[in-house]
Design a protein around this motif. Sequence first.
Motif, PDB file in Angstrom:
ATOM      1  N   THR A  25     -62.033   4.059 -21.367  1.00 41.78           N
ATOM      2  CA  THR A  25     -62.816   3.512 -20.258  1.00 41.78           C
ATOM      3  C   THR A  25     -61.894   3.272 -19.068  1.00 41.78           C
ATOM      4  O   THR A  25     -60.818   2.695 -19.213  1.00 41.78           O
ATOM      5  N   THR A  26     -62.317   3.729 -17.898  1.00 41.70           N
ATOM      6  CA  THR A  26     -61.513   3.585 -16.679  1.00 41.70           C
ATOM      7  C   THR A  26     -62.189   2.616 -15.711  1.00 41.70           C
ATOM      8  O   THR A  26     -63.406   2.686 -15.492  1.00 41.70           O
ATOM      9  N   PHE A  27     -61.382   1.724 -15.152  1.00 41.84           N
ATOM     10  CA  PHE A  27     -61.862   0.810 -14.126  1.00 41.84           C
ATOM     11  C   PHE A  27     -61.061   1.022 -12.849  1.00 41.84           C
ATOM     12  O   PHE A  27     -59.823   1.011 -12.882  1.00 41.84           O
ATOM     13  N   GLN A  28     -61.738   1.241 -11.738  1.00 42.21           N
ATOM     14  CA  GLN A  28     -61.098   1.267 -10.432  1.00 42.21           C
ATOM     15  C   GLN A  28     -61.301  -0.098  -9.800  1.00 42.21           C
ATOM     16  O   GLN A  28     -62.436  -0.509  -9.539  1.00 42.21           O
ATOM     17  N   ILE A  29     -60.190  -0.799  -9.570  1.00 39.74           N
ATOM     18  CA  ILE A  29     -60.259  -2.184  -9.109  1.00 39.74           C
ATOM     19  C   ILE A  29     -59.827  -2.262  -7.650  1.00 39.74           C
ATOM     20  O   ILE A  29     -58.762  -1.753  -7.285  1.00 39.74           O
TER      21      ILE A  29
ATOM     22  N   ALA B 177     -62.722  -1.027 -35.805  1.00 39.93           N
ATOM     23  CA  ALA B 177     -63.482   0.158 -36.198  1.00 39.93           C
ATOM     24  C   ALA B 177     -62.961   1.422 -35.530  1.00 39.93           C
ATOM     25  O   ALA B 177     -63.046   2.512 -36.093  1.00 39.93           O
ATOM     26  N   GLN B 178     -62.407   1.248 -34.317  1.00 35.73           N
ATOM     27  CA  GLN B 178     -61.992   2.428 -33.560  1.00 35.73           C
ATOM     28  C   GLN B 178     -60.914   2.064 -32.538  1.00 35.73           C
ATOM     29  O   GLN B 178     -60.956   0.998 -31.919  1.00 35.73           O
ATOM     30  N   PHE B 179     -59.941   2.943 -32.370  1.00 39.01           N
ATOM     31  CA  PHE B 179     -58.905   2.780 -31.354  1.00 39.01           C
ATOM     32  C   PHE B 179     -59.534   2.515 -29.993  1.00 39.01           C
ATOM     33  O   PHE B 179     -60.486   3.185 -29.592  1.00 39.01           O
ATOM     34  N   GLN B 180     -58.984   1.541 -29.264  1.00 37.98           N
ATOM     35  CA  GLN B 180     -59.515   1.166 -27.959  1.00 37.98           C
ATOM     36  C   GLN B 180     -58.490   1.470 -26.862  1.00 37.98           C
ATOM     37  O   GLN B 180     -57.347   1.022 -26.936  1.00 37.98           O
ATOM     38  N   PHE B 181     -58.916   2.232 -25.866  1.00 35.05           N
ATOM     39  CA  PHE B 181     -58.029   2.566 -24.744  1.00 35.05           C
ATOM     40  C   PHE B 181     -58.739   2.295 -23.423  1.00 35.05           C
ATOM     41  O   PHE B 181     -59.876   2.715 -23.212  1.00 35.05           O
ATOM     42  N   THR B 182     -58.043   1.592 -22.538  1.00 33.33           N
ATOM     43  CA  THR B 182     -58.576   1.284 -21.206  1.00 33.33           C
ATOM     44  C   THR B 182     -57.548   1.649 -20.153  1.00 33.33           C
ATOM     45  O   THR B 182     -56.352   1.372 -20.312  1.00 33.33           O
ATOM     46  N   TYR B 183     -58.018   2.271 -19.080  1.00 30.16           N
ATOM     47  CA  TYR B 183     -57.150   2.665 -17.962  1.00 30.16           C
ATOM     48  C   TYR B 183     -57.583   1.871 -16.736  1.00 30.16           C
ATOM     49  O   TYR B 183     -58.746   1.925 -16.321  1.00 30.16           O
ATOM     50  N   LEU B 184     -56.637   1.126 -16.163  1.00 32.69           N
ATOM     51  CA  LEU B 184     -56.899   0.315 -14.978  1.00 32.69           C
ATOM     52  C   LEU B 184     -56.255   0.968 -13.759  1.00 32.69           C
ATOM     53  O   LEU B 184     -55.058   1.240 -13.769  1.00 32.69           O
ATOM     54  N   CYS B 185     -57.042   1.223 -12.749  1.00 33.35           N
ATOM     55  CA  CYS B 185     -56.551   1.906 -11.556  1.00 33.35           C
ATOM     56  C   CYS B 185     -56.764   1.013 -10.333  1.00 33.35           C
ATOM     57  O   CYS B 185     -57.855   0.501 -10.112  1.00 33.35           O
TER      58      CYS B 185
ATOM     59  N   SER C 241     -54.445  -5.609  -6.550  1.00 35.27           N
ATOM     60  CA  SER C 241     -55.776  -5.393  -7.117  1.00 35.27           C
ATOM     61  C   SER C 241     -56.005  -6.273  -8.341  1.00 35.27           C
ATOM     62  O   SER C 241     -57.140  -6.426  -8.790  1.00 35.27           O
ATOM     63  N   GLY C 242     -54.924  -6.825  -8.887  1.00 32.08           N
ATOM     64  CA  GLY C 242     -55.053  -7.679 -10.064  1.00 32.08           C
ATOM     65  C   GLY C 242     -54.902  -6.944 -11.373  1.00 32.08           C
ATOM     66  O   GLY C 242     -55.077  -7.538 -12.442  1.00 32.08           O
ATOM     67  N   LYS C 243     -54.547  -5.660 -11.332  1.00 36.57           N
ATOM     68  CA  LYS C 243     -54.440  -4.899 -12.581  1.00 36.57           C
ATOM     69  C   LYS C 243     -53.292  -5.402 -13.464  1.00 36.57           C
ATOM     70  O   LYS C 243     -53.428  -5.455 -14.686  1.00 36.57           O
ATOM     71  N   SER C 244     -52.165  -5.787 -12.842  1.00 39.72           N
ATOM     72  CA  SER C 244     -51.056  -6.330 -13.628  1.00 39.72           C
ATOM     73  C   SER C 244     -51.439  -7.669 -14.252  1.00 39.72           C
ATOM     74  O   SER C 244     -51.048  -7.980 -15.376  1.00 39.72           O
ATOM     75  N   HIS C 245     -52.203  -8.451 -13.516  1.00 36.74           N
ATOM     76  CA  HIS C 245     -52.719  -9.720 -14.046  1.00 36.74           C
ATOM     77  C   HIS C 245     -53.536  -9.452 -15.311  1.00 36.74           C
ATOM     78  O   HIS C 245     -53.385 -10.151 -16.329  1.00 36.74           O
TER      79      HIS C 245
ATOM     80  N   LEU D 248     -53.194   5.137  -9.242  1.00 39.04           N
ATOM     81  CA  LEU D 248     -54.103   6.254  -9.007  1.00 39.04           C
ATOM     82  C   LEU D 248     -54.791   6.664 -10.306  1.00 39.04           C
ATOM     83  O   LEU D 248     -54.325   6.337 -11.401  1.00 39.04           O
ATOM     84  N   LEU D 249     -55.874   7.399 -10.176  1.00 43.62           N
ATOM     85  CA  LEU D 249     -56.552   7.947 -11.345  1.00 43.62           C
ATOM     86  C   LEU D 249     -55.669   8.995 -12.019  1.00 43.62           C
ATOM     87  O   LEU D 249     -54.815   9.602 -11.357  1.00 43.62           O
ATOM     88  N   PRO D 250     -55.860   9.243 -13.313  1.00 46.14           N
ATOM     89  CA  PRO D 250     -55.004  10.193 -14.027  1.00 46.14           C
ATOM     90  C   PRO D 250     -54.900  11.566 -13.362  1.00 46.14           C
ATOM     91  O   PRO D 250     -53.812  12.145 -13.299  1.00 46.14           O
ATOM     92  N   ASN D 251     -56.019  12.081 -12.842  1.00 47.05           N
ATOM     93  CA  ASN D 251     -55.987  13.419 -12.244  1.00 47.05           C
ATOM     94  C   ASN D 251     -55.336  13.452 -10.866  1.00 47.05           C
ATOM     95  O   ASN D 251     -55.208  14.516 -10.265  1.00 47.05           O
ATOM     96  N   MET D 252     -54.913  12.274 -10.379  1.00 42.47           N
ATOM     97  CA  MET D 252     -54.249  12.202  -9.080  1.00 42.47           C
ATOM     98  C   MET D 252     -52.768  11.853  -9.206  1.00 42.47           C
ATOM     99  O   MET D 252     -52.067  11.727  -8.208  1.00 42.47           O
ATOM    100  N   LEU D 253     -52.283  11.708 -10.440  1.00 43.55           N
ATOM    101  CA  LEU D 253     -50.902  11.290 -10.665  1.00 43.55           C
ATOM    102  C   LEU D 253     -49.897  12.439 -10.587  1.00 43.55           C
ATOM    103  O   LEU D 253     -48.690  12.200 -10.571  1.00 43.55           O
ATOM    104  N   ASN D 254     -50.396  13.664 -10.557  1.00 38.51           N
ATOM    105  CA  ASN D 254     -49.509  14.842 -10.566  1.00 38.51           C
ATOM    106  C   ASN D 254     -48.585  14.825 -11.787  1.00 38.51           C
ATOM    107  O   ASN D 254     -47.373  15.006 -11.684  1.00 38.51           O
ATOM    108  N   LEU D 255     -49.186  14.632 -12.949  1.00 39.83           N
ATOM    109  CA  LEU D 255     -48.423  14.594 -14.183  1.00 39.83           C
ATOM    110  C   LEU D 255     -47.948  15.994 -14.573  1.00 39.83           C
ATOM    111  O   LEU D 255     -48.621  16.994 -14.322  1.00 39.83           O
ATOM    112  N   PHE D 256     -46.802  16.057 -15.210  1.00 38.49           N
ATOM    113  CA  PHE D 256     -46.223  17.310 -15.676  1.00 38.49           C
ATOM    114  C   PHE D 256     -47.015  17.862 -16.864  1.00 38.49           C
ATOM    115  O   PHE D 256     -47.218  19.074 -16.984  1.00 38.49           O
ATOM    116  N   LEU D 257     -47.461  16.960 -17.741  1.00 39.11           N
ATOM    117  CA  LEU D 257     -48.163  17.370 -18.958  1.00 39.11           C
ATOM    118  C   LEU D 257     -49.678  17.249 -18.803  1.00 39.11           C
ATOM    119  O   LEU D 257     -50.205  16.135 -18.720  1.00 39.11           O
TER     120      LEU D 257
END
Length: 233
Positions: free
Chosen positions: A158-162, A42-50, A55-59, A138-147
């Motif tokens: 949805t963001t999960f801090q693990i 029904a809708q595009f799904q996006f999840t951000y694991l931090c 921490s098991g995020k790669s798992h 790190l969280l997106p606002n802590m990555l020092n992204l150029f864009l």
Amino acid sequence: MEPMQMALPVTLPDDETFSSYFGGEQSLEVTHLKSAFAKREAQFQFTYLCGLADSGKSHLLYATCVYAQELGLSTMLLSLREVLHYGPEMLDGLDGLDVVCIDDMQLVAGNESWEKALFNFYNRFNEPGKLLVVAADLLPNMLNLFLPDLESRLTWGTTFQIRSMSDDDKAEALVKRAKMRGLELSDDCSRFLLTRLSRDMRALLDVLDKLDHASMAAQRKLTIPFIKSTLGL
């Protein structure tokens, strides 16, 4: 263009599933990722694991790909640590897949060409039927992204801090992973491995794989003396 076939890194064990995740199959992050598969039509799904190391995020990324394959979906796990030097062309064609997982997003921070390519990929992939999971330390606002626009995209889902695994978590995970392989690893043995070897979970799982093969070859149970002998400790 067809995506380059560098899907699941060979360094990952083949038992990285939701059921073997140390946080448990009923954890919020696993429950969410499973539900995302049902919602994606029904809708595009996006999840951000931090999370930091261990921490098991790669798992969770690998488990997501395994789960997708079990459902008959096309999927790829892209470890930026493994493919960064190939250039952002690695993203070409991935928007034709159902499920994409991207690890180590922090490694492209400040790399304009990679950031632009990831931003454009996100926009192409953002449609019903698709599921995207991204992991970083790190969280997106802590990555020092150029864009700034890429940072904005990474906060849309949805963001999960693990939290990182404690030594108790690692010992329990080793025992659980051994049991899934039909191998009996006592608490004493798992603690011995933690005190004598690297505490890096990936390295510990590599050692468990070596012990599994040695135990089968010698028809021996895992004891501390056998572990010492096998690993030369």
